[in-house]
Motif scaffolding. Structure first.
Motif, PDB file in Angstrom:
ATOM      1  N   LEU A 198     -11.267  16.789  31.138  1.00 48.29           N
ATOM      2  CA  LEU A 198     -11.166  16.519  29.523  1.00 48.29           C
ATOM      3  C   LEU A 198     -11.044  17.783  28.168  1.00 48.29           C
ATOM      4  O   LEU A 198      -9.535  17.576  27.062  1.00 48.29           O
ATOM      5  CB  LEU A 198     -11.835  14.883  29.013  1.00 48.29           C
ATOM      6  CG  LEU A 198     -12.145  13.711  30.174  1.00 48.29           C
ATOM      7  CD1 LEU A 198     -12.871  12.925  29.454  1.00 48.29           C
ATOM      8  CD2 LEU A 198     -10.151  13.530  30.081  1.00 48.29           C
ATOM      9  N   GLY A 207     -17.749  18.827  26.615  1.00 47.52           N
ATOM     10  CA  GLY A 207     -16.607  18.792  26.806  1.00 47.52           C
ATOM     11  C   GLY A 207     -15.941  20.105  27.425  1.00 47.52           C
ATOM     12  O   GLY A 207     -15.223  19.916  28.208  1.00 47.52           O
ATOM     13  N   GLN A 244     -18.509   7.302  26.165  1.00 45.09           N
ATOM     14  CA  GLN A 244     -17.503   8.495  25.699  1.00 45.09           C
ATOM     15  C   GLN A 244     -18.312   9.482  27.264  1.00 45.09           C
ATOM     16  O   GLN A 244     -19.275  10.355  27.418  1.00 45.09           O
ATOM     17  CB  GLN A 244     -18.549   9.765  24.427  1.00 45.09           C
ATOM     18  CG  GLN A 244     -18.533   9.177  23.278  1.00 45.09           C
ATOM     19  CD  GLN A 244     -18.988   9.439  21.871  1.00 45.09           C
ATOM     20  OE1 GLN A 244     -19.631  10.081  22.611  1.00 45.09           O
ATOM     21  NE2 GLN A 244     -18.684   9.799  20.747  1.00 45.09           N
ATOM     22  N   GLY A 245     -16.332   9.704  27.761  1.00 43.88           N
ATOM     23  CA  GLY A 245     -16.537  10.719  28.430  1.00 43.88           C
ATOM     24  C   GLY A 245     -17.516  10.810  29.481  1.00 43.88           C
ATOM     25  O   GLY A 245     -18.326  11.145  30.730  1.00 43.88           O
ATOM     26  N   GLN A 249     -12.978  17.912  25.442  1.00 42.48           N
ATOM     27  CA  GLN A 249     -12.941  18.004  24.535  1.00 42.48           C
ATOM     28  C   GLN A 249     -14.544  17.450  23.768  1.00 42.48           C
ATOM     29  O   GLN A 249     -15.023  17.868  24.006  1.00 42.48           O
ATOM     30  CB  GLN A 249     -13.343  15.349  24.370  1.00 42.48           C
ATOM     31  CG  GLN A 249     -12.810  15.468  23.089  1.00 42.48           C
ATOM     32  CD  GLN A 249     -12.379  14.975  22.015  1.00 42.48           C
ATOM     33  OE1 GLN A 249     -12.110  16.468  21.389  1.00 42.48           O
ATOM     34  NE2 GLN A 249     -11.329  13.964  22.390  1.00 42.48           N
ATOM     35  N   LEU A 282      -9.298   5.223  23.821  1.00 40.79           N
ATOM     36  CA  LEU A 282      -9.417   6.538  24.649  1.00 40.79           C
ATOM     37  C   LEU A 282      -9.562   8.380  23.804  1.00 40.79           C
ATOM     38  O   LEU A 282     -10.270   9.121  24.564  1.00 40.79           O
ATOM     39  CB  LEU A 282      -7.344   7.551  24.323  1.00 40.79           C
ATOM     40  CG  LEU A 282      -6.583   6.123  25.129  1.00 40.79           C
ATOM     41  CD1 LEU A 282      -5.452   6.178  24.509  1.00 40.79           C
ATOM     42  CD2 LEU A 282      -6.518   6.240  26.383  1.00 40.79           C
ATOM     43  N   THR A 311     -14.028  21.357  30.325  1.00 39.76           N
ATOM     44  CA  THR A 311     -13.944  20.327  31.665  1.00 39.76           C
ATOM     45  C   THR A 311     -13.221  19.584  31.765  1.00 39.76           C
ATOM     46  O   THR A 311     -12.291  20.488  31.092  1.00 39.76           O
ATOM     47  CB  THR A 311     -15.402  19.040  31.477  1.00 39.76           C
ATOM     48  OG1 THR A 311     -14.331  18.583  30.230  1.00 39.76           O
ATOM     49  CG2 THR A 311     -16.386  19.397  30.801  1.00 39.76           C
ATOM     50  N   GLN A 349     -13.118   7.609  25.352  1.00 43.80           N
ATOM     51  CA  GLN A 349     -13.373   7.707  27.346  1.00 43.80           C
ATOM     52  C   GLN A 349     -13.840   9.434  26.939  1.00 43.80           C
ATOM     53  O   GLN A 349     -13.938  10.092  27.787  1.00 43.80           O
ATOM     54  CB  GLN A 349     -11.590   7.629  27.226  1.00 43.80           C
ATOM     55  CG  GLN A 349     -11.890   8.036  28.809  1.00 43.80           C
ATOM     56  CD  GLN A 349     -10.362   7.226  29.015  1.00 43.80           C
ATOM     57  OE1 GLN A 349      -9.211   7.703  28.478  1.00 43.80           O
ATOM     58  NE2 GLN A 349     -10.517   7.326  30.452  1.00 43.80           N
ATOM     59  N   THR A 350     -13.034  10.410  26.185  1.00 43.62           N
ATOM     60  CA  THR A 350     -12.923  11.935  26.600  1.00 43.62           C
ATOM     61  C   THR A 350     -14.238  12.410  25.781  1.00 43.62           C
ATOM     62  O   THR A 350     -14.144  13.925  25.963  1.00 43.62           O
ATOM     63  CB  THR A 350     -11.741  12.156  25.762  1.00 43.62           C
ATOM     64  OG1 THR A 350     -11.493  12.056  24.119  1.00 43.62           O
ATOM     65  CG2 THR A 350     -10.701  11.869  25.881  1.00 43.62           C
ATOM     66  N   GLY A 351     -15.062  11.587  24.816  1.00 45.09           N
ATOM     67  CA  GLY A 351     -16.296  12.338  24.222  1.00 45.09           C
ATOM     68  C   GLY A 351     -16.272  12.505  22.583  1.00 45.09           C
ATOM     69  O   GLY A 351     -17.509  12.754  22.015  1.00 45.09           O
TER      70      GLY A 351
END
Length: 182
Positions: free
Chosen positions: A98, A93, A173-174, A100, A125, A96, A128-130
Motif C-alpha cells: 500500500l 506503510g 487503517q491498513g 501509505q 479508501l 509495503t 484502508q491504506t493507513g
C-alpha cells in the motif's frame, strides 16, 4: 509482552538506541506481522525497511544506486539515534504494497447527497491504506432546512457525521488501527 520480556530480547535491536518502552511500542504497533499476527521482522529490520522506502523516492529524481544507499544510510542513522522519527503511517506503510506514508488528507464535501457519499467512499479508501481524513461539514444545510428539489427537510450535518463515522468505524487503517476523522 512485558518490559522484562522486551529487555530479554533487546539484542535483536542492536545498533538502535531504544528504551525498553520504545521496543515494546515498536513490537505492539509498528513491526510487520505475518498471517499468524506475530511479528515477522525485528526492530532493526523495521528501521531498515523505513529507511529504504524513504530513500527509494530519490530514484524518481535521478539518484543512482550509490546515492540511494547513502540516503538510506543517513536516514537509518537518524532513526537509530532517535534524532528524527516519522509519523505512524510511515512506520506502518513504508515498504509495503500500500505504501501509505501520509497521516491526513483533507477532503471537500458539498451540500448534495452524491458529494456526501463520495466523501464516505474516499474516507474509507484512505483509511484502508493507513491514512486519516479531515473535512468540514459547514457547507451542509442545517437540520430541518427546506430541500427545494424534493420538498422535504434536511437531516442536517450531524446525521451525516454519524453516517461517516459508522462507515469508517468498520474500516481499520491498513489493518493496524482505526483511523481518525477530523
Amino acid at each position: 509482552m512485558s518490559l522484562r520480556e522486551v529487555n530479554a530480547t533487546e539484542a535483536d535491536a542492536q545498533g538502535l538506541e531504544l528504551t525498553p518502552n520504545a521496543l515494546l511500542v515498536l513490537r505492539k504497533r509498528y513491526l510487520r506481522r505475518g498471517p499468524s499476527g506475530e511479528p515477522i521482522e525485528t526492530p532493526l529490520e523495521c528501521f531498515q525497511r523505513v529507511a529504504r522506502a524513504i530513500a527509494s523516492v530519490d530514484s524518481a529524481y535521478g539518484a543512482g544506486k550509490k546515492q540511494l544507499a547513502r540516503t538510506e544510510e543517513e536516514f537509518f542513522r537518524l532513526l537509530a539515534r532517535i534524532e528524527f522519527f516519522p509519523n505512524s503511517p510511515t512506520w506502518t506503510g513504508a515498504g509495503t504494497p500500500l505504501g501509505q506514508l501520509a497521516a491526513c488528507f483533507v477532503l471537500p464535501v458539498d451540500d448534495d447527497l452524491g458529494s456526501i457519499y463520495d466523501l464516505i467512499k474516499y474516507c474509507a479508501l484512505i483509511h484502508q491504506t493507513g491514512g486519516g481524513t479531515g473535512f468540514a461539514l459547514s457547507r451542509l444545510r442545517p437540520k430541518n432546512a427546506y430541500i427545494r428539489t424534493s420538498g422535504g427537510r434536511s437531516s442536517g450535518p450531524v446525521s451525516f457525521l454519524r453516517a461517516i463515522s459508522q462507515a469508517i468505524d468498520v474500516v481499520s487503517q491498513g489493518g493496524t488501527r482505526r483511523g481518525a476523522n477530523m
